[in-house]
Design a protein around this motif. Structure first.
Motif, short mmCIF file in Angstrom:
data_model
loop_
_atom_site.label_atom_id
_atom_site.label_comp_id
_atom_site.label_asym_id
_atom_site.label_seq_id
_atom_site.Cartn_x
_atom_site.Cartn_y
_atom_site.Cartn_z
N ARG A 661 133.52 65.08 76.57
CA ARG A 661 134.25 63.83 76.78
C ARG A 661 134.81 63.69 78.19
O ARG A 661 134.91 62.58 78.71
CB ARG A 661 135.40 63.74 75.76
N ARG A 662 135.19 64.80 78.83
CA ARG A 662 135.77 64.70 80.17
C ARG A 662 134.76 64.14 81.17
O ARG A 662 135.10 63.33 82.04
CB ARG A 662 136.28 66.06 80.63
N VAL A 663 133.52 64.57 81.08
CA VAL A 663 132.46 64.04 81.96
C VAL A 663 132.09 62.62 81.55
O VAL A 663 131.96 61.72 82.39
CB VAL A 663 131.21 64.94 81.93
N LYS A 710 125.61 56.32 92.56
CA LYS A 710 125.23 57.42 93.45
C LYS A 710 126.34 58.47 93.48
O LYS A 710 127.53 58.12 93.48
CB LYS A 710 124.96 56.90 94.86
N SER A 711 125.96 59.72 93.54
CA SER A 711 126.95 60.81 93.50
C SER A 711 127.92 60.73 94.66
O SER A 711 129.12 60.98 94.49
CB SER A 711 126.23 62.17 93.49
N GLU A 712 127.43 60.35 95.86
CA GLU A 712 128.32 60.30 97.03
C GLU A 712 129.31 59.13 96.95
O GLU A 712 130.32 59.11 97.66
CB GLU A 712 127.52 60.22 98.33
N ASP A 713 129.02 58.14 96.07
CA ASP A 713 129.91 56.98 95.94
C ASP A 713 130.84 57.09 94.74
O ASP A 713 131.67 56.21 94.52
CB ASP A 713 129.08 55.69 95.79
N LEU A 714 130.69 58.15 93.94
CA LEU A 714 131.41 58.21 92.66
C LEU A 714 132.93 58.25 92.86
O LEU A 714 133.68 57.64 92.09
CB LEU A 714 130.94 59.42 91.85
N ASP A 715 133.41 58.97 93.88
CA ASP A 715 134.86 59.01 94.14
C ASP A 715 135.39 57.61 94.41
O ASP A 715 136.43 57.21 93.86
CB ASP A 715 135.16 59.91 95.35
N SER A 716 134.69 56.86 95.25
CA SER A 716 135.12 55.51 95.60
C SER A 716 135.06 54.57 94.40
O SER A 716 135.97 53.77 94.17
CB SER A 716 134.23 54.97 96.73
N LYS A 795 129.57 64.29 89.00
CA LYS A 795 128.79 64.12 90.24
C LYS A 795 127.47 64.90 90.16
O LYS A 795 126.42 64.41 90.61
CB LYS A 795 129.60 64.63 91.44
N LYS A 796 127.54 66.09 89.59
CA LYS A 796 126.31 66.90 89.46
C LYS A 796 125.29 66.21 88.56
O LYS A 796 124.10 66.22 88.83
CB LYS A 796 126.65 68.29 88.91
#
Length: 859
Positions: A661-663, A710-716, A795-796
Motif C-alpha cells: 500500500r505504501r508504494v 517519469k521517475s525523475e518527475d515523481l518528486d515534483s 520511483k524504482k
C-alpha cells in the motif's frame, strides 16, 4: 566499521573475566551460557559497541547486563561505587521498563545471598509515570542503573542537576532497538545519544534487537556515522511448529454464519489443546470483538480466564492482565500490537494470529512470544478468512521459516526533530555552530543532512522569519553569526522544552457534521486519507466528504454513489514491499504451472511442498489462481496488468500493482494527478496492498498517462498532488508541534488537538508565504512521501516501466477479475451487513465463473 563476530567465547573464558559472585550465580542458575551470551559478554566487557540480534526468549537482556553487574559488584566490593549513573537502559515501552527493573533486582538479590554481602547497587525507573517524590530521591541518591524511555532520557539530558550524574556514564543499553529505529522516536534518540557523547565521551553502546534487516543499518543507527560496532547475530535453531489454517474448505461458497461459527470453533479447539494461548488481531476493535464472541459462544469455558490487552485500555487494566498472565490465571489473552515486544507475560505455548500481519518481521516477533524459553518450540497458527490474506500468509510463513526478514525503513534528515534537539542543546549550554554541525551529523539519521537545511532550521529557531510572530511563533535561541555561537534566549526555555518534547503526535477523533448537525466521529488517521468527493460509511449511512476545519469534517448526506473508502481503512497495516515481491515470485511459479497445463494433483503437490498450510488452504489457493489464470492471466511484479470495465456509467481502471500500500499510495496519487491535469477531471481512487484503481465518468486512454509518468518527475508530481490534501495538513501539524512552532503546553495550560489543528492551518498559510520549501513544511512532505508512503520504491517501479523491465498490459472486461475482487468491491460492500457482504461476493464470484466458461475443470 561494522563487523560480525565469528567466534564465540568459551564458558571458561567468560567465567574468568566475570566477578566470581556473578560467575557462581550463573553456574548455579544455568547449565551453560546461551548463544547470545557466548557471542556478546566478552566484547561488552572489553567496552566494544555491540548489536545483539537474536530471537525472543534467548537471553539478550541478561547478555547486556552481565558485564555491567559484574563491574558494579567489583566496585561495590572495593567500596568504590559513587553517587552517579553508570548504566542507562532505554526501551520503547514503560511496561517493559517495569519488567526489567523486577528481573534485575531478583538476580542481584540472589547474588547477595550467594556472597553473603549487600552490594547496595541501586536500580531506578524514570518514565512519565514516575512521581515527583521519586524523581527528587534520584537526585539525592542516584540509581547506578537507570531504566527509562527515549522521552525521559531527553529530559534527563536537559536537566541541570541530572546531567552531572551522567558524566561518568559507562554503558547505554537500547532494548527493542528495531522498534525505535523505524520511527521518529528513534531519530530523536539517535541525536540524544550524540548529545550524551559531549557529557560522557566513549560510553559503550549496546543494542538488543529481534531478528531484523538491514542488520548493518540497525548497527549504524546504534553507534552513529563514524564509530565501530560489532554484531552478535545468534541464529538459534529453535524448533518452529507454524501453519496457516482455513476454517472452511471454500472461502467463497460459504455463508457468513458458517465461516464465523467454524472460525470460533477452530480458535476454541486450539485454546483447549494448550495451556496458555496468546491471540493477535490487527486492530483494537477486533481484539474486543474476539473476546466478546468467545465468551458468548462458550460461556462455560471463558469467564474470568480470558482478557483483552491493547493501547486504548487503562494502564491499570493492562498491568492487571500482565500480572494474571504471569501468575497463570488466564487461559487466553487477546491483543492487537501491544504485546508484540518483550513484556514478560509468563509461559505461552501457542500464538494464534488472526489475519495477515503484513510483515515477516512482525510475524516472527509475534510467534516468538510462544516458547519464550531458550530451547522451547515456537508454536503458532495463522487463521485466514480471505483469499488475498491466504496468499500473503502462506508466503509470509515460508519466509519466517527460511529467515527472509523484510527490511525496515529508518527515517533520515527529519528537520522537525532536529529543531527540537537543537533547542535542547542550546538550553543546556552555549555551543559553536561548527561543533553543533559535527554533533548532528555524527548521528546515523543525519549523516546525509545538507548544510543549507541545517542553516534553515537555525534561522527558524533564531527568529529570522519575523512574519511568523503574527502567528505567535517567536525566536527560541540567539544566534550570533559573526562568532558562530548559539544559546537559549528565554528564562522559560527549559520549562517550555521539557513540557513539549517528544515525537508522538496527539491524535483524537474528528467530529462529522452535516451543517450544524453532528452525525458521529471518525479517527483522525481515517480523515487523513479523505479527499473532497470521497464517499464513506458512518453508522450505516453514506456521506460525501467536503472539507475539514480543525477537528470537524463537513459532509454531504445526499449521496447516491457507492463508498470509495472502506470504513476500516485507517486500521490496515501496510504490506511490506519485500514481502510483496516474494508473493510476486510465487505468482510467477503458479502461472508457470497453469501455463504448462499441469494437473490439479501436480499443482496441489507443489503447493504442499512449497507453503505451510492445511488442506483447506491448499485447495483455496489452487482455486483462486486457477480462476485468475482462466479469466485472463496472472499479474506479477514484472508484469503490470491493467483491466478496464464499466459499472453504472463509471469507467474503472484497475492496476494489479502488487507492491504494498505504501508504494501504491504514491503511484495512484501520481496517476490521478496526471489524469486531472490532462483531462481536467478529478478521479476517484481506491488502493490496497495488491493494487489500486482510478474511476471516472470519462473514458481515459490510460496508456497515454505513462508518457508523463517519469521517475525523475515523481518528486515534483507528488509535491503538487499532495498540496491541499488532508494528509499534508495533518502531518504539517505533527511536524509543527515537534518543531515547537505550536506549543502543546504553555503556562500550565494544555492546547487541545482541535486548537492545535486550527493553529497549524493558519501557520501553514503563513509559512507558504515565506517559502514553499520552509523547513517544517519540507519535513511534512518528506514524512508523507518517505515514512507514510514509499516514494523511493515507487520511483524504482516507474523507472522499470520506462526501461521495459516491467511490461504493461491492458485488457477490457465486463466484470472485475478474481484478483480485483477485494480491491474494487471493498467500498461497494462496505455499507452492507457482514452476512450480506459474503452473499454479494459469492454471487459476483459465480458471475465471474460463468464468464470463464463451463468447459474448464473449475473446482
Amino acid at each position: 566499521m561494522i563487523r560480525f563476530i565469528e567466534d564465540k567465547g568459551k564458558d571458561k573464558e567468560i567465567l574468568d573475566i566475570l566477578n566470581p559472585v556473578v560467575g557462581n550465580w550463573f553456574k548455579n542458575k544455568f547449565k551453560e551460557f546461551s548463544e547470545p551470551q557466548k557471542y556478546a559478554i566478552l566484547p561488552i566487557h572489553n567496552k566494544e559497541n555491540i548489536l545483539v540480534s537474536a530471537v525472543t526468549g534467548s537471553g539478550k537482556t541478561l547478555t547486556a547486563f552481565t558485564s555491567v553487574l559484574s563491574e558494579l559488584i567489583t566496585l561495590a566490593e572495593n567500596d568504590l561505587l559513587e553517587n552517579q549513573i553508570y548504566c542507562i537502559y532505554i526501551s520503547p515501552l514503560k511496561a517493559l521498563n517495569n519488567d526489567i527493573s523486577f528481573n534485575l533486582k531478583e538476580p542481584l538479590k540472589e547474588m547477595e545471598e550467594i556472597s553473603g554481602k549487600e552490594f547496595k547497587i541501586r536500580i531506578g525507573v524514570r518514565t512519565g509515570d514516575t512521581s515527583t517524590a521519586d524523581k527528587a530521591k534520584m537526585l539525592a541518591k542516584s540509581p547506578h542503573i537507570l531504566i527509562t524511555t527515549p522521552e525521559s532520557f531527553s529530559i534527563i539530558l536537559t536537566s541541570v542537576k541530572l546531567r552531572d550524574k551522567l558524566r561518568g556514564l559507562k554503558w547505554v543499553i537500547i532494548d527493542e532497538i528495531h522498534a525505535l529505529a523505524e520511527n521518529k522516536r528513534g531519530v530523536h534518540l539517535s541525536l540524544a545519544l550524540e548529545r550524551l557523547e559531549d557529557l560522557s565521551s566513549g560510553f559503550t553502546r549496546i543494542g538488543l534487537s529481534a531478528t531484523t534487516e538491514p542488520i548493518e543499518g540497525i548497527a549504524q543507527f546504534l553507534v552513529g556515522s563514524n564509530r565501530n560496532c560489532m554484531i552478535a547475530k545468534a541464529d538459534l535453531k529453535k524448533k518452529m511448529d507454524i501453519k496457516v489454517l482455513c476454517p472452511v474448505p471454500d472461502l467463497v461458497n460459504v455463508t457468513y454464519e458458517e465461516t464465523h461459527d467454524k472460525m470460533y470453533r477452530m480458535i476454541d479447539g486450539l485454546i483447549q489443546e494448550h495451556k496458555t494461548t496468546l491471540i493477535f488481531t490487527n486492530t483494537r476493535s477486533a481484539t474486543e470483538r474476539v473476546v466478546h464472541h468467545l465468551k458468548e459462544k462458550f460461556p462455560k469455558k471463558y469467564t474470568e480466564n480470558i482478557g483483552a490487552h491493547h493501547g486504548s485500555l487503562s494502564k491499570e487494566h493492562r498491568l492487571d492482565m500482565e500480572t494474571k498472565m504471569r501468575e497463570g490465571k488466564l487461559k487466553v489473552i487477546v491483543c492487537s500490537t501491544s504485546l508484540e515486544l518483550g513484556i514478560d507475560i509468563g509461559y505461552i505455548d501457542l500464538v494464534i494470529i488472526l489475519g495477515s500481519p503484513k510483515s515477516v518481521a512482525r510475524c516472527t516477533q509475534r510467534f516468538g512470544r510462544a516458547g519464550h524459553k531458550l530451547h522451547a518450540t515456537i508454536k503458532g497458527r495463522i487463521i485466514v478468512l480471505d483469499r488475498d490474506d491466504l496468499v500473503e500468509c502462506s508466503i509470509l510463513l515460508k519466509n519466517v521459516l527460511e529467515k527472509k526478514i523484510d527490511r525496515l525503513h529508518i527515517p533520515e534528515n527529519c528537520l522537525d526533530v532536529l529543531a527540537q534537539q537543537i533547542y535542547g542543546i542550546a538550553i543546556s549550554d552555549k555551543i559553536n555552530v561548527k561543533d553543533l554541525w559535527k554533533t548532528v551529523t555524527s548521528s546515523y539519521c543525519y549523516r546525509n543532512l545538507k548544510y543549507f537545511q541545517f542553516e534553515e532550521v537555525l534561522d527558524y529557531l533564531a527568529g529570522e522569519y519575523t512574519k511568523l510572530e503574527d502567528r505567535h511563533v517567536y525566536a527560541k535561541i540567539w544566534y550570533d553569526k559573526e562568532t558562530g555561537m548559539i544559546g537559549k534566549r528565554s528564562k522559560m526555555a527549559r520549562m517550555i522544552y521539557m513540557t513539549n518534547l517528544g515525537t508522538i503526535p496527539d491524535e483524537t477523533f474528528v467530529q462529522v457534521k452535516v451543517g450544524e448537525n453532528i452525525i458521529g466521529k471518525i479517527d483522525e488517521s481515517f480523515l487523513e486519507r479523505l479527499k473532497r468527493g470521497d464517499v464513506f460509511v458512518l453508522g450505516g449511512n453514506k456521506y460525501e466528504f467536503l472539507f475539514a476545519r480543525g477537528m470537524t469534517a463537513q459532509v454531504n448526506a445526499n449521496v447516491s454513489r457507492a463508498p470509495t473508502i472502506p470504513s476500516w481503512f485507517s486500521d490496515m497495516l501496510p504490506l511490506s514491499f519485500d514481502l510483496a515481491l516474494e508473493i510476486s515470485k510465487f505468482r510467477v511459479l503458479m502461472e508457470d504451472k497453469f501455463s504448462h497445463k499441469q494437473s490439479k494433483k501436480e499443482i496441489l503437490d507443489f503447493l504442499n511442498s512449497y507453503v505451510y498450510a492445511d488442506k483447506n488452504s491448499l485447495n483455496s489457493l489452487f482455486s483462486y489462481f486457477q480462476q485468475q489464470f482462466l479469466f485472463k492471466e496472472i499479474p506479477t511484479d514484472k508484469k503490470l496488468l491493467i483491466e478496464e470495465y464499466t459499472e453504472e456509467d463509471k469507467r474503472f481502471i484497475v492496476f494489479h500493482a502488487l507492491y504494498g500500500r505504501r508504494v501504491n499510495d504514491v503511484l495512484s496519487r501520481a496517476i490521478a494527478f496526471i489524469i486531472g491535469r490532462m483531462y481536467h477531471k478529478d478521479v476517484e481512487i481506491g488502493i490496497n496492498d495488491h493494487g489500486f484503481y482510478v474511476a471516472s465518468e470519462k473514458n481515459i486512454p490510460i496508456m497515454n498517462i505513462f508518457e508523463y509518468l517519469k521517475s525523475e518527475d515523481l518528486d515534483s508530481i507528488m509535491k503538487q498532488a499532495l498540496d491541499k490534501t488532508e494528509v499534508l495538513k495533518r502531518r504539517f501539524r505533527h511536524c509543527a508541534v515537534r518543531a515547537l512552532m505550536i506549543l502543546r503546553n504553555y503556562g500550565g495550560r494544555t492546547k487541545r488537538v482541535g486548537r492545535q489543528q486550527v493553529s497549524s492551518m493558519l501557520l501553514l498559510n503563513a509559512v507558504k508565504r515565506i517559502s514553499d520549501d520552509f523547513c517544517v513544511l519540507q519535513e511534512a512532505r518528506r514524512e508523507v512521501l518517505e515514512d507514510l508512503m514509499d516514494i523511493e520504491n515507487a520511483k524504482k517501479i516507474v523507472k522499470d516501466i520506462e526501461n521495459g523491465k516491467i511490461k504493461v498490459k491492458t485488457f477490457q472486461t465486463k466484470l472485475p477479475s478474481p484478483f480485483a475482487f477485494n480491491l474494487v468491491l471493498e467500498g461497494y460492500v462496505d455499507i452492507m451487513k457482514m452476512e450480506d457482504k459474503v452473499e454479494f461476493l459469492r454471487r459476483m464470484h459465480h458471475m465471474v465463473l460463468a464468464k470463464i466458461g463451463k468447459d474448464y475443470d473449475i473446482d
